[in-house]
Design an enzyme around this catalytic site. Structure first.
Site, PDB file in Angstrom:
ATOM      1  CG  LEU A 100      -2.024  -0.995   1.345  1.00  0.00           C
ATOM      2  CD1 LEU A 100      -2.775  -0.827   2.654  1.00  0.00           C
ATOM      3  CD2 LEU A 100      -2.986  -0.889   0.169  1.00  0.00           C
ATOM      4  CG  ASP A 101       0.243   4.242  -2.834  1.00  0.00           C
ATOM      5  OD1 ASP A 101       1.081   3.454  -3.304  1.00  0.00           O
ATOM      6  OD2 ASP A 101      -0.700   4.722  -3.495  1.00  0.00           O
ATOM      7  N   GLY A 102       2.108   5.005   1.134  1.00  0.00           N
ATOM      8  CA  GLY A 102       2.285   5.527   2.475  1.00  0.00           C
ATOM      9  C   GLY A 102       1.047   6.192   3.040  1.00  0.00           C
TER      10      GLY A 102
END
Length: 231
Positions: A100-102
């Site tokens: 997942l993105d930050g």
């Protein structure tokens, strides 16, 4: 099994490093500090390192509720990684099955089983992933059909696979995709002229994020959850 070999296997260290832990009195067996590397470890021995129980185990599988601001890699110069949230022995042996993105929150699966994670992330597999999304502009019902037919992402020649969009509010929806393209959900909404403001993953395959698992908390997957990706 010799104690130094046991430590090497469970901690992922060399025998020399294991010997140093023993000399530094950091290993206990059955409640007593042990310094002998040649001590034989049997199934009924309780071995501890810094108060953590060590055991020879098979593959490991966890679900984690990823908080915002954490990245799904082992090393990052600017942000904390999800692995610092794990109070387990040798978290460096694990990897994320579907990053997942930050700034994206929610369900993350972690494992040391490469074949298992490949069944989740391989483009050849059809593994559904469901996200809750909040967008900047009101959603139109026409987006449901657009996503169902596939949309063209910037820089891509092929349309996305059909995706299911369920609108639950003026600017809120659930979207289910079966791919894992870079920033895919954000790029899909950008393709129809909208912007994702918040993104949270609720489900991967048959595994749903526990409602009572707070951000930063994790648990082991059940045997049934693990097996659901082997079908």
């Amino acid at each position: 099994m010799r104690l130094d070999k046991f430590l090497g296997t469970t901690l992922g260290i060399t025998r020399r490093e294991a010997g140093k832990l023993l000399r530094d009195k950091m290993i206990e067996v059955n409640g007593s500090v042990v310094k002998s590397a040649s001590m034989q470890i049997t199934d009924d021995c309780d071995v501890e390192f810094n108060g953590r129980s060590l055991a020879l185990t098979g593959p490991q599988y966890y679900m984690l509720n990823k908080p915002e601001g954490f990245v799904c890699s082992h090393v990052d110069d600017h942000n904390p990684t999800v692995f610092v949230l794990l109070d387990i022995v040798s978290p460096e042996k694990l990897h994320v099955a579907g990053r997942l993105d930050g700034d994206t929150t929610g369900l993350v699966l972690l494992t040391d089983d490469g074949q298992w994670s490949h069944r989740i992330t391989s483009p050849r597999r059809v593994c559904e992933k469901t996200y809750y999304v909040e967008v900047a502009d009101p959603l139109d019902e026409s987006a449901i059909e657009l996503f169902a037919n596939g949309v063209e992402l910037r820089g891509e020649k092929d349309l996305t696979r059909p995706a299911k969009l369920e609108i639950v509010g003026e600017r809120e929806a659930f979207i289910t995709i079966t791919e894992g393209k870079y920033h895919q959900v954000k790029r899909m909404f950008a393709a129809i002229g909208n912007k994702v403001e918040a993104l949270h993953r609720d489900r991967i395959g048959a595994v749903e994020l526990d409602e009572d698992l707070e951000p930063g908390e994790y648990r082991k997957l059940t045997p049934e959850e693990v097996a659901s990706f082997n079908k």
